[in-house]
Write a protein that holds these residues in place. Sequence first.
Motif, short mmCIF file in Angstrom:
data_model
loop_
_atom_site.label_atom_id
_atom_site.label_comp_id
_atom_site.label_asym_id
_atom_site.label_seq_id
_atom_site.Cartn_x
_atom_site.Cartn_y
_atom_site.Cartn_z
N GLY A 172 0.78 -1.23 0.00
CA GLY A 172 0.00 0.00 0.00
C GLY A 172 0.81 1.28 0.00
N GLY A 173 2.04 1.24 0.45
CA GLY A 173 2.92 2.40 0.40
C GLY A 173 2.51 3.52 1.33
N PHE A 174 2.04 3.18 2.54
CA PHE A 174 1.60 4.25 3.43
C PHE A 174 2.74 4.78 4.29
CE2 PHE A 174 0.93 0.38 5.88
CZ PHE A 174 1.44 0.71 7.12
N ALA A 175 2.59 6.02 4.72
CA ALA A 175 3.57 6.65 5.63
C ALA A 175 2.81 7.06 6.87
CB ALA A 175 4.20 7.86 4.96
N ASP A 176 3.36 6.71 8.02
CA ASP A 176 2.62 7.01 9.25
C ASP A 176 3.59 7.16 10.42
OD1 ASP A 176 0.44 7.51 10.72
OD2 ASP A 176 -0.36 5.47 10.70
N PHE A 177 3.18 7.95 11.38
CA PHE A 177 3.98 8.05 12.60
C PHE A 177 3.64 6.87 13.52
CE2 PHE A 177 4.01 12.48 11.16
CZ PHE A 177 5.37 12.75 11.26
N VAL A 178 4.68 6.24 14.03
CA VAL A 178 4.47 5.11 14.93
C VAL A 178 5.33 5.31 16.19
CG1 VAL A 178 3.92 3.45 13.12
CG2 VAL A 178 6.29 3.74 13.82
N GLU A 179 4.87 4.71 17.25
CA GLU A 179 5.61 4.82 18.51
C GLU A 179 6.49 3.58 18.71
OE1 GLU A 179 2.89 5.68 21.67
OE2 GLU A 179 3.13 7.84 21.34
N ILE A 180 7.69 3.82 19.17
CA ILE A 180 8.61 2.70 19.44
C ILE A 180 9.21 2.89 20.83
CG2 ILE A 180 9.19 2.28 17.02
CD1 ILE A 180 11.84 3.85 17.60
N ALA A 181 9.68 1.78 21.36
CA ALA A 181 10.33 1.87 22.67
C ALA A 181 11.72 2.49 22.52
CB ALA A 181 10.46 0.46 23.26
N GLU A 182 12.11 3.22 23.51
CA GLU A 182 13.46 3.80 23.47
C GLU A 182 14.49 2.68 23.38
OE1 GLU A 182 14.47 6.70 26.42
OE2 GLU A 182 12.45 7.57 26.36
N GLY A 183 15.51 2.91 22.57
CA GLY A 183 16.57 1.90 22.41
C GLY A 183 16.29 0.90 21.30
N THR A 184 15.18 1.07 20.59
CA THR A 184 14.86 0.14 19.50
C THR A 184 15.87 0.32 18.37
OG1 THR A 184 12.51 0.23 20.02
CG2 THR A 184 13.10 -0.55 17.82
N THR A 185 16.45 -0.80 17.93
CA THR A 185 17.39 -0.73 16.81
C THR A 185 16.63 -0.87 15.49
OG1 THR A 185 17.74 -3.10 16.73
CG2 THR A 185 19.19 -1.82 18.20
N VAL A 186 17.33 -0.58 14.40
CA VAL A 186 16.73 -0.71 13.06
C VAL A 186 16.31 -2.16 12.83
CG1 VAL A 186 17.22 -0.52 10.59
CG2 VAL A 186 18.09 1.21 12.17
N GLN A 187 17.16 -3.09 13.23
CA GLN A 187 16.87 -4.51 13.05
C GLN A 187 15.61 -4.92 13.81
OE1 GLN A 187 20.06 -7.02 14.43
NE2 GLN A 187 19.61 -8.55 12.85
N GLN A 188 15.48 -4.45 15.04
CA GLN A 188 14.30 -4.78 15.85
C GLN A 188 13.05 -4.15 15.24
OE1 GLN A 188 15.81 -3.14 19.49
NE2 GLN A 188 16.44 -5.14 20.31
N PHE A 189 13.20 -2.93 14.78
CA PHE A 189 12.06 -2.22 14.18
C PHE A 189 11.58 -2.99 12.94
CE2 PHE A 189 10.22 0.85 11.24
CZ PHE A 189 9.34 1.53 12.05
N ALA B 205 12.03 -6.17 12.16
CA ALA B 205 11.46 -7.47 12.54
C ALA B 205 10.03 -7.30 13.07
CB ALA B 205 12.34 -8.14 13.60
N GLU B 206 9.79 -6.20 13.75
CA GLU B 206 8.47 -5.96 14.32
C GLU B 206 7.46 -5.54 13.24
OE1 GLU B 206 6.69 -2.53 17.12
OE2 GLU B 206 8.58 -3.38 17.82
N ARG B 207 7.93 -4.72 12.31
CA ARG B 207 7.02 -4.16 11.29
C ARG B 207 6.84 -5.07 10.08
NH1 ARG B 207 3.80 -0.25 13.30
NH2 ARG B 207 4.87 0.22 15.23
N VAL B 208 7.87 -5.83 9.74
CA VAL B 208 7.79 -6.73 8.58
C VAL B 208 8.11 -8.14 9.07
CG1 VAL B 208 8.48 -7.02 6.16
CG2 VAL B 208 8.73 -4.78 7.24
N PRO B 209 7.19 -8.74 9.83
CA PRO B 209 7.52 -10.00 10.52
C PRO B 209 7.87 -11.15 9.59
CG PRO B 209 5.17 -9.46 10.73
CD PRO B 209 5.83 -8.26 10.14
N ASN B 210 7.31 -11.15 8.39
CA ASN B 210 7.61 -12.26 7.47
C ASN B 210 8.70 -11.92 6.46
OD1 ASN B 210 5.57 -13.91 8.61
ND2 ASN B 210 4.03 -12.73 7.49
#
Lengths: 335, 75
Positions: free
Chosen positions: B12-29, B31-36
């Motif tokens: 869909g190509g959407f852009a949105d503001f999301v909340e993340i925990a402090e200390g979240t790395t790019v890799q963790q982000f 994995a969380e957003r694109v689980p598959n």
Amino acid sequence: MDPINKTALRAAVLIHEQMASGKRQDASLYLPEYTWTNIQRLRRQIDRARRHGWHRAASRLNEDLATALDNSRRELENAFRALKSRSTERPVSSASDIYRDVLALHDEFEEVEIELDKHEISVTTDRIVLEDLNFGPFQVRLDWHCLGSMHAYRVVALDPHPAAKSDDVTHPHVQDEQLCEGEGRAAIRAALAECRLHDFFMLVSRLLHTYGRGAAFVELNDWSGVNCSDCGATMSPDDSYCCQRCGSELCNDCRQSCAGCEESHCSGCLSQCPECEMDFCRGCLEACPGCGRKICGGCMEDGLCPSCREEQSQEEKEEHDASEGARNEPVAPRA
Amino acid sequence: MHKVLYVNNDGGGFADFVEIAEGTTVQQFFAERVPNGRPQDYLIRVNRQPVAADQVLQEGDRVSVTPTKIEGALV
């Protein structure tokens, strides 16, 4: 500030003004229509392959169908998330965002050009090579006065290697400088509507680096013409013939007709009748119930091959002779 | 919590503001957003630049995820 930055800044301000002038459009909700069309097409192709007994083709298409179904599931999930996100704050590119986008393009592309008088910003991709076929570099030219239209950008081949059948097709998914966006459509439309130029050019570039088999203007296998599956010669698609059994492409020299049904077949799908030594497709050869050899219908005699028929005749003759002999034996007089 | 702009160029190509925990790395982000998804199948940019997987995301970062392969079509 160097000249390129000034030009980039000027372009960013002009693009932002264009967006702010009320011509900006929200990206419409993307539904996986293309993927669904593709699923339906694949299902039809599988049905057709099965009807013709093209088992290998059916198996390959099944894999494509599984991929398409997975894509559809993913796109539906994205559509759901996009719909949910509409109720929250939406990001809008500011002039400084656009400026940063333009500057960042220099890190991704070999060349970035801004033509203020033509209200165009363009990037040049690296050389596109798909499955060992070279298509040369492409220039993606975006007209920021047309951001809301379907044809806001053009994809221009800088060193064209067009398809043999059409000079207008310079890439499997580019015809007349228009890119068929396929899976990337929603993301490209969203990027343009929100004026995320960096994302837009990245998406178009990734599309140009990807080949969607089975959904191209001209498939890569046919790019330089069609290859004969028997001799490997290249020919125009208009001059090719299709094997009625396996679907492979054949040139006129290699095309062979079945002596029974007279349909075109490749050499691998024809077999010689051991009796008349003519070529037949599998559908026109029958197994002899006596010896199992496959021969043509014309050589069958009373449902048997000539050898078995002769053997049967011999046996019948011997039985006949035996019964005749028994009948002619002198009958012993009654006591 | 931090707020970052997440640009999902997949589907869909959407852009949105999301909340993340402090200390979240790019890799963790990712994995969380694109689980598959596999990271090697995507171009991941933070503030439009390629970054290391262990980079920690900051307030206001812009994270974009773009598939490396996007199939064109006839329709």
